[in-house]
Design an enzyme around this catalytic site. Structure first.
Site, PDB file in Angstrom:
ATOM      1  N   LYS A 173      18.651  18.866  17.061  1.00 44.32           N
ATOM      2  CA  LYS A 173      19.311  20.011  16.420  1.00 44.32           C
ATOM      3  C   LYS A 173      20.166  20.769  17.431  1.00 44.32           C
ATOM      4  CE  LYS A 173      17.006  22.181  13.289  1.00 44.32           C
ATOM      5  NZ  LYS A 173      15.751  22.827  12.928  1.00 44.32           N
ATOM      6  N   ARG A 228      14.025  28.174  15.819  1.00 43.81           N
ATOM      7  CA  ARG A 228      13.757  26.894  15.148  1.00 43.81           C
ATOM      8  C   ARG A 228      13.394  25.806  16.133  1.00 43.81           C
ATOM      9  NH1 ARG A 228      16.808  26.341  10.086  1.00 43.81           N
ATOM     10  NH2 ARG A 228      17.935  28.273   9.752  1.00 43.81           N
ATOM     11  N   GLY A 266      10.007  18.757   8.641  1.00 43.59           N
ATOM     12  CA  GLY A 266       8.919  19.573   8.105  1.00 43.59           C
ATOM     13  C   GLY A 266       7.663  19.605   8.951  1.00 43.59           C
ATOM     14  N   MET A 269       7.346  20.726  12.180  1.00 37.36           N
ATOM     15  CA  MET A 269       7.195  21.837  13.123  1.00 37.36           C
ATOM     16  C   MET A 269       7.738  23.138  12.539  1.00 37.36           C
ATOM     17  SD  MET A 269       7.762  19.955  16.724  1.00 37.36           S
ATOM     18  CE  MET A 269       9.365  19.419  16.255  1.00 37.36           C
ATOM     19  N   ARG A 326      23.357  16.389  11.460  1.00 33.49           N
ATOM     20  CA  ARG A 326      22.860  15.229  12.209  1.00 33.49           C
ATOM     21  C   ARG A 326      23.247  13.985  11.430  1.00 33.49           C
ATOM     22  NH1 ARG A 326      16.703  16.480  10.367  1.00 33.49           N
ATOM     23  NH2 ARG A 326      17.254  16.230   8.194  1.00 33.49           N
ATOM     24  N   HIS A 370      -6.814 -14.173   8.088  1.00 33.97           N
ATOM     25  CA  HIS A 370      -6.396 -15.287   7.239  1.00 33.97           C
ATOM     26  C   HIS A 370      -5.597 -14.787   6.042  1.00 33.97           C
ATOM     27  CE1 HIS A 370      -6.948 -18.206   3.955  1.00 33.97           C
ATOM     28  NE2 HIS A 370      -6.800 -19.090   4.917  1.00 33.97           N
ATOM     29  N   SER A 407       6.524 -24.586  22.222  1.00 35.39           N
ATOM     30  CA  SER A 407       6.618 -23.554  21.183  1.00 35.39           C
ATOM     31  C   SER A 407       5.538 -22.524  21.473  1.00 35.39           C
ATOM     32  CB  SER A 407       6.430 -24.179  19.802  1.00 35.39           C
ATOM     33  OG  SER A 407       6.504 -23.166  18.827  1.00 35.39           O
ATOM     34  N   CYS A 412       6.532 -19.725  17.516  1.00 37.39           N
ATOM     35  CA  CYS A 412       6.087 -19.920  16.130  1.00 37.39           C
ATOM     36  C   CYS A 412       4.929 -19.009  15.753  1.00 37.39           C
ATOM     37  CB  CYS A 412       5.748 -21.377  15.864  1.00 37.39           C
ATOM     38  SG  CYS A 412       4.346 -21.966  16.810  1.00 37.39           S
ATOM     39  N   TYR A 446      14.806 -20.688  19.776  1.00 33.09           N
ATOM     40  CA  TYR A 446      14.656 -20.326  18.370  1.00 33.09           C
ATOM     41  C   TYR A 446      13.365 -19.556  18.139  1.00 33.09           C
ATOM     42  CZ  TYR A 446      11.286 -24.184  17.898  1.00 33.09           C
ATOM     43  OH  TYR A 446      10.209 -24.984  18.040  1.00 33.09           O
TER      44      TYR A 446
HETATM   45  C1  PEP Z   1      -0.214 -19.128  17.255  1.00 30.79           C
HETATM   46  O1  PEP Z   1      -1.301 -19.145  17.808  1.00 30.79           O
HETATM   47  O2  PEP Z   1       0.654 -18.277  17.493  1.00 30.79           O
HETATM   48  C2  PEP Z   1       0.110 -20.105  16.210  1.00 30.79           C
HETATM   49  C3  PEP Z   1       1.305 -20.164  15.683  1.00 30.79           C
HETATM   50  O3  PEP Z   1      -0.908 -20.905  15.786  1.00 30.79           O
HETATM   51  P1  PEP Z   1      -2.021 -20.435  14.743  1.00 30.79           P
HETATM   52  O4  PEP Z   1      -1.625 -19.100  14.202  1.00 30.79           O
HETATM   53  O5  PEP Z   1      -2.039 -21.487  13.690  1.00 30.79           O
HETATM   54  O6  PEP Z   1      -3.232 -20.421  15.573  1.00 30.79           O
END
Ligand code: PEP
Ligand code: MG
Length: 897
Positions: free
Chosen positions: A25, A94, A103, A105, A338, A454, A789, A857, A877
């Protein structure tokens, strides 16, 4: 002599680059002053002064003098003195942190009024009512924010006076009634604090300033910062500004406006105006506001000036601005501006509008939108206007808005879904057996487990809405009810869950679908069919920015997908390959018994028979997958999870056997054999047990069968004229020896199958890097691995020593609260620890094999912040759940700017 830090800046001295010191501000008030806009004069006390005060419990020594000097400059400039008995200067006090915390402070207006100056004000303004109204507002705000008196005490009194006077709004109160109210309010203050309301204007100012400092650390401010990941040590600045009055009669008023619509991004200014009022009245929604069009009719000159200023600010900031303004007797004053907050949809639309208006470049436009915003746009959402009953709030594991009948087991979910009913699968936690139920359900709700449990991982992979770790819910699957905070919900009753907020609602909330997903999956033309102009505009904006991100990014984006259907979807969402196919997901449901047979095989012939049964099934899976991914790299990972996951539950089986023995019913030989195997394979810490390559080395023939199935599938595709680009990945490697040993087995099979089929395939064999040892010895591992990976889920688990399935609910809530981290390391990559291992592995891997392909991954591959890290770390990637592919594409583009 010690140098004195500058703790106070006049508005005329600062500029917008100084948000660290002056807060958002303050910096923007300074900027507007520099632009020559009509800002009432004032000064800003820095965040540094606040930090000093919060750390040591007292202000820096020189602050008092610096404030006095600034106040004098202000008084001299205006020719009036703070709280003077004739024509007094009044100021507002202020808060204003670097990052806006709306809102959260405090603010105190009309500082400087007392029993004497109120009369001077009445005379100068020639308005008794206004003066007494201003004074009662000061006591009310000061009482609430500085003296901590419950606001109801003032409000109740105000209501009582309004009733007595027959007034519906406070504007209708007479000067005498307001004067009486001032006396009442002063009594409330003395009664609550044992002290009279402070009459000394400077004391009022100093107390208000300290209250603003203190408001940095209120519970609500801390909670807000935690949620928004704002550091706790920034502190707030305090802005002291000469008051201008919107409550001086019908030719005065106050308003807020936006240079574009922050909800939809529609072009054209947008705002609210309240006649004869002060700022807090607009926010508090006390009276109905007028539109800017009404304001234009009421006060054309001020409206015209406001319009000019809005354009000026947009040109200057090159973005949507929000503005607070006041009109005092026909004179317009700017109180704040702002770069304004906006919804996800508005962000995309505004960014492309500004490109079209040639205000910003396409690269800049990309910096104005985020992957989080795109993700929000992709999921159906609950209608924001619908009434709702919140039952509990837990972890927002996989976004979306899901409504369904509650069911407590997978079989019922499947059966009811087959009847065309929408079901919500509610489990204490899910396991691979629940997969079919999860597929059948519109959403998944668990009472245990965190964001990489999971339920969460699988739900995200499928794009299924999921709320997990709802510990307030007691799931009684036996009785088929759940209990939550005094409410009992039975099977078949409706619940609504919001996977973007973690909220669980009773009953059915209406859902609105996302045209952005239609666009992403089926292209622009399909998405534009039959949608309104606003949605069409949004879809076009997403299309343009995503295509620009694709042109800009260096990182490729692949998807984690385990079957042809997910792979096809991933492809349509722009995935450039599969970075991880988890083959264990292919052994669920009916096929589980085949694996059970393999594990229980007592001799090589029995084992070979079990493997022989699995081979054609796996081959068919891979043919389908490679067909869906024709021409694109497809990384198939050999079996990873602990074997006990494929066996019956140990306790249940033990009970069954014990009961059979006790009742003399006779125990079946199969059950006894099974129990023995289950006990033999039981592990106290299965995540660190017989998983990954260890399994490959311990169960002869298993990996061989998978490699044969993969290679045969690739050969079949090649012979059929396809272009299979399969890569085989070995999980959980910690030592190059493991990889050498497994390659001894699998290289031969790859060669044999190719020779037998008469095709020449290029099948790189690589490894996951998901153990610290693998990262640290990557130079050696690269001798045997053609690609890496990074499995950042396990790498996080093993680097921190946090069990990924247990810790989130148990430990992370406290860790987040205590500030050990601001976000779960399973959600957003821990750059300092896990990230350091990744950098090491990248460097060492390339030393051995300069062209080695490097990917990610783990779940982090789709997390916006983590994608930026991977870009800088130099991997090739990222691979993520199909639905996060567009998010990763956008963020990879942003990272490359
Ligand atoms: C990991 O461990 O990041 C992975 C991709 O394998 P998973 O989640 O199947 O253990
Ligand atoms: Mg792993």
């Amino acid at each position: 002599m010690r140098e004195r830090a500058q703790l106070v800046y006049d508005f005329a001295d600062g500029d917008r680059s100084q948000t660290d010191l002056l807060g958002g501000k303050g910096a923007n008030l300074a900027e507007m002053t520099r632009l020559g806009l009509p800002v009432p004069p004032g000064f800003t006390i820095t965040t540094e002064a606040c930090r000093h005060y919060l750390d040591r419990g007292e202000e820096p020594q020189s602050l008092r003098v610096q404030v006095t000097m600034a106040l004098r400059r202000l008084e001299d400039g205006l020719g009036r003195r703070l709280g003077d008995i004739q024509d007094p200067l009044l100021v507002s006090v202020r808060s204003g942190a670097k990052v806006s915390m709306p809102g959260m402070m405090e603010t105190v207006l009309n500082v400087g009024l007392n029993d004497y100056s109120v009369k001077g004000l009445a005379e100068a303004a020639k308005d008794e009512r206004f003066a007494w109204d201003s004074y009662r507002r000061l006591i009310q705000m000061f009482g609430r924010t500085v003296l901590d008196i419950p606001s109801e005490r003032f409000e109740d009194r105000l209501d009582a006076v309004k009733t007595r006077e027959g007034a519906t709004t406070d504007v209708e109160l007479s000067p005498a009634a307001l004067q009486g109210l001032v006396e009442d309010f002063k009594d409330i203050v003395s009664d609550a604090t044992g002290r009279d309301f402070p009459q000394d204007p400077r004391e009022q100012l100093d107390m208000a300033m300290r209250a603003v400092f203190d408001s940095w650390n209120t519970d609500r401010a801390r909670i807000y910062r935690r949620r928004e990941r704002i550091p706790h040590d920034l502190g707030t600045a305090v802005n002291i500004c000469a008051m201008v009055f919107g409550n001086m009669g019908e030719d005065s008023g106050t308003g807020v406006c936006f240079t574009r619509d922050p909800a939809t991004g529609k072009q054209g200014v947008y705002g609210d105006y309240l006649v004869n009022a002060q700022g807090e009245d607009v926010v508090a929604g006390i009276r109905n506001t007028l539109s800017l069009e009404d304001f234009a009719r009421l006060d054309p000159a001020s409206h015209a000036e406001l319009t000019r200023i809005m354009r000026r600010l947009e040109t200057h900031y090159r973005d949507l601005c929000d503005i607070e303004f006041t009109v005092e007797r026909g004179k317009l004053w700017m109180l704040q501006t702002r770069v304004g907050k906006r919804t996800a949809g508005a962000a995309f639309r505004i960014a492309t509008q500004l490109v079209d208006e040639q205000v910003i470049t396409r690269d800049e436009a990309l910096t104005r939108v985020t992957g989080h915003q795109l993700a929000q746009l992709m999921f159906p959402q609950f209608d924001a206007d619908a009434p709702r009953t919140l039952l509990t709030k837990a972890m927002a594991a996989s976004p979306g808005a899901a409504v369904g009948e509650v069911v407590f087991d997978s079989a019922t979910a499947v059966a009811r879904a087959a009847e065309g009913r929408r079901v919500l699968l509610v489990r204490r936690e899910t396991n691979p057996d629940d997969l079919e139920g999860m597929i059948a359900a519109t959403g998944v709700l668990t009472s245990r487990g965190g964001k990489t449990s999971h339920a969460a991982v699988v739900a995200r992979g499928m794009g299924r809405t999921c709320v997990c770790g709802a510990e307030e819910i007691d799931v009684d699957a036996e009785a088929k009810v759940l209990r939550v905070n005094g409410t009992t919900i039975a099977e078949g009753e409706l619940l609504s869950i919001d996977g973007s907020t973690g909220e669980v609602f009773a009953g059915e909330l209406p859902v609105v679908p996302s045209p952005v997903v239609t666009y992403l999956e089926r292209g622009l033309d399909a998405a534009l069919e039959g949608v309104d102009e606003e949605a069409a505009d949004l879809v076009r904006a997403v299309d343009r920015l995503l295509r620009h991100a694709d042109r800009t990014r260096r990182l490729a984006v692949r998807a984690n997908a385990d079957n042809a259907e997910d792979a096809t979807r991933a492809r349509s969402l722009g995935a450039q390959g599969i970075g991880l196919c988890r083959t264990e997901h292919m052994f669920l449901g009916d096929r589980r018994v085949l694996i059970e047979r393999l594990i229980l095989a007592e001799d090589p012939p029995a084992r070979d028979a079990a493997l022989a049964e699995l081979l054609p099934l796996q081959r068919a899976d891979f043919v389908e997958l490679l067909t869906a991914m024709d021409g694109l790299p497809t990384t198939i990972r050999l079996l990873d999870p602990p074997l006990h996951e494929f066996l019956p539950d140990r306790t249940e089986l033990a009970v069954k056997v014990a009961v059979a023995k006790a009742t003399g019913d006779g125990v079946s030989a199969d059950d006894e054999r099974l129990l023995a195997a289950v006990e033999r394979l039981h592990e106290a810490n299965p995540m660190l047990g017989r998983r990954g390559v260890r399994l490959g080395l311990l169960v002869p023939g298993l990996y061989g069968m998978q490699v044969r199935a993969i290679t045969e599938a690739a050969a079949e595709r090649a012979l059929a004229g396809g272009d299979p680009r399969v890569e085989i990945m070995v999980p959980l490697v910690g030592s190059v020896m493991e990889l050498h040993l497994i390659r001894d087995e699998i290289d031969g099979i790859v060669a044999d199958v190719q020779a037998a089929a008469g095709v020449d395939l290029d099948i790189p064999i690589g490894t996951m890097i998901e153990l610290p040892r693998a990262a640290l010895t990557a130079r050696r591992i690269a001798e045997s691995a053609e690609f890496f990976s990074f499995g950042t889920n396990d790498l996080t688990q093993t680097t921190w020593g946090f069990s990924r399935d247990d810790v989130e609910a148990a430990i992370f809530a406290a860790y987040l609260e205590k500030g050990v981290f601001t976000v779960s390391p399973f959600e957003s990559l821990d750059r300092d620890g896990v990230g350091a291992l990744i950098r090491t592995a990248v460097e060492k891997g390339r030393e051995t094999r300069p062209g080695i392909k490097l990917g990610v991954c783990g779940e982090h591959g789709g997390d916006p912040d983590s994608v930026h890290f991977f870009h800088y770390a130099g991997v090739d990637y990222v691979s993520c759940s199909p639905f996060r592919v567009p998010v990763a594409r956008l963020e990879a583009g942003r990272a490359a700017l």
